[in-house]
Design an enzyme around this catalytic site. Structure first.
Site, PDB file in Angstrom:
ATOM      1  N   ASP A  87      -7.358  -5.686   2.120  1.00 40.15           N
ATOM      2  CA  ASP A  87      -8.740  -5.137   1.340  1.00 40.15           C
ATOM      3  C   ASP A  87      -9.977  -5.219   2.321  1.00 40.15           C
ATOM      4  OD1 ASP A  87      -9.699  -4.164  -1.223  1.00 40.15           O
ATOM      5  OD2 ASP A  87     -10.742  -5.926  -1.607  1.00 40.15           O
ATOM      6  N   THR A 128       0.713  -1.130  -0.106  1.00 41.86           N
ATOM      7  CA  THR A 128       0.086   0.035   0.042  1.00 41.86           C
ATOM      8  C   THR A 128       1.015   1.148  -0.202  1.00 41.86           C
ATOM      9  OG1 THR A 128      -1.753   1.252   1.141  1.00 41.86           O
ATOM     10  CG2 THR A 128      -0.310   0.080   2.705  1.00 41.86           C
ATOM     11  N   TYR A 155     -16.605   5.704   5.093  1.00 38.80           N
ATOM     12  CA  TYR A 155     -18.027   5.446   5.659  1.00 38.80           C
ATOM     13  C   TYR A 155     -17.994   5.748   7.165  1.00 38.80           C
ATOM     14  CZ  TYR A 155     -18.984   3.285   1.430  1.00 38.80           C
ATOM     15  OH  TYR A 155     -19.470   2.802   0.032  1.00 38.80           O
TER      16      TYR A 155
HETATM   17  P1  IMP Z   1      -9.576  -0.305   1.486  1.00 33.26           P
HETATM   18  O1  IMP Z   1      -9.563  -1.842   0.754  1.00 33.26           O
HETATM   19  O2  IMP Z   1      -8.693  -0.341   2.694  1.00 33.26           O
HETATM   20  O3  IMP Z   1      -9.058   0.706   0.203  1.00 33.26           O
HETATM   21  O4  IMP Z   1     -10.981   0.101   1.734  1.00 33.26           O
HETATM   22  C1  IMP Z   1     -12.140  -0.210   0.800  1.00 33.26           C
HETATM   23  C2  IMP Z   1     -12.955   1.150   0.915  1.00 33.26           C
HETATM   24  O5  IMP Z   1     -13.872   0.593   2.088  1.00 33.26           O
HETATM   25  C3  IMP Z   1     -12.472   2.541   1.416  1.00 33.26           C
HETATM   26  O6  IMP Z   1     -12.425   3.290   0.273  1.00 33.26           O
HETATM   27  C4  IMP Z   1     -13.538   3.142   2.166  1.00 33.26           C
HETATM   28  O7  IMP Z   1     -14.781   3.605   1.358  1.00 33.26           O
HETATM   29  C5  IMP Z   1     -13.959   1.555   3.107  1.00 33.26           C
HETATM   30  N1  IMP Z   1     -13.347   1.644   4.147  1.00 33.26           N
HETATM   31  C6  IMP Z   1     -12.389   0.876   4.542  1.00 33.26           C
HETATM   32  N2  IMP Z   1     -12.133   0.793   5.666  1.00 33.26           N
HETATM   33  C7  IMP Z   1     -12.786   1.856   6.255  1.00 33.26           C
HETATM   34  C8  IMP Z   1     -12.823   2.273   7.561  1.00 33.26           C
HETATM   35  O8  IMP Z   1     -11.917   2.338   8.572  1.00 33.26           O
HETATM   36  N3  IMP Z   1     -13.672   3.144   7.849  1.00 33.26           N
HETATM   37  C9  IMP Z   1     -14.775   3.688   6.823  1.00 33.26           C
HETATM   38  N4  IMP Z   1     -14.494   3.238   5.486  1.00 33.26           N
HETATM   39  C10 IMP Z   1     -13.582   2.434   5.478  1.00 33.26           C
END
Ligand code: IMP
Length: 196
Positions: A73, A12, A155
């Site tokens: 993810d 990342t 969110y």
């Molecule tokens: P990622 O895989 O960590 O990039 O998360 C994918 C998507 O999930 C992000 O773009 C956010 O919209 C949502 N998301 C992930 N983690 C969180 C969190 O801790 N709080 C709120 N939204 C989250």
């Protein structure tokens, strides 16, 4: 004396995630980001599951750069929406949409809905040598009717974890990480790495 601290790559470039991982693994394992290893690739996230996407990212780094690594993810699963937005959480309101757009769409879809149950799930895929391992963390909660709080991201303003009256966006990052999906998955990873 040579520094023998083992190193692992976190697939990342999200500074917040790198900082959180370094905090959890401090003094045990050194964490490098993608830019630390000269990887500026736009790694595709084309799988239909969180595990699939985490594995794509981890395998990409292992196969192209040769490092042991882990990738994560995350998805928000809303019960009344059949588990949506799930693996599509980042682009729920469309490609290149903002978190505000995603929240707006989510609250529209949930208008009048009595069942507000939801959960965040994080999957971490780890590759050590020839072996792959999966760790999961989740937190259950409710989707609120309006947003509140300014901390965090995504969110957070509409997610109220169980046993709390505050949304994630109203908590300090320390309080959120102590109970969050990603905090839980990362601590499982850290326990494993420090034992192996
Ligand atoms: P990622 O895989 O960590 O990039 O998360 C994918 C998507 O999930 C992000 O773009 C956010 O919209 C949502 N998301 C992930 N983690 C969180 C969190 O801790 N709080 C709120 N939204 C989250």
């Amino acid at each position: 004396m040579e520094n023998k601290e083992p190193t692992i790559v976190f697939a990342t470039n999200n500074a917040h995630k790198i900082e959180e991982a370094r905090e959890i693994l401090r003094g045990k394992i050194k964490v490098k980001s993608l830019s630390d290893i000269g990887c500026h690739d736009d790694i595709p996230e084309t799988a239909e599951t969180l595990t699939g996407n985490a594995l794509i990212k981890a395998r990409w780094v292992k196969e192209k750069y040769g490092y042991d690594c882990f990738a994560d993810d995350t998805g928000l699963m809303v019960e009344a929406l059949g588990g949506a937005p799930g693996v599509y959480s980042a682009r729920y309101a469309g490609d290149h949409c903002s978190p505000v757009d995603n929240i707006k769409l989510l609250l529209e879809k949930m208008e009048g809905e009595k069942n507000r149950k939801a959960k965040f799930v994080t999957v971490v895929a780890l590759i050590l040598g020839d072996n792959e391992y999966i760790f999961e963390g989740e937190v259950k909660g409710l989707i609120s009717e309006t947003h509140s709080g300014v901390n965090g991201f995504g969110y957070d303003p509409v997610f109220v974890p169980e046993n709390s009256s505050l949304s994630f966006a109203e908590m300090t990052s320390e309080d959120k990480n102590a109970i969050s999906h990603r905090g839980r998955a990362m601590r499982k990873l850290a326990d494993f790495l420090t034992r192996n």
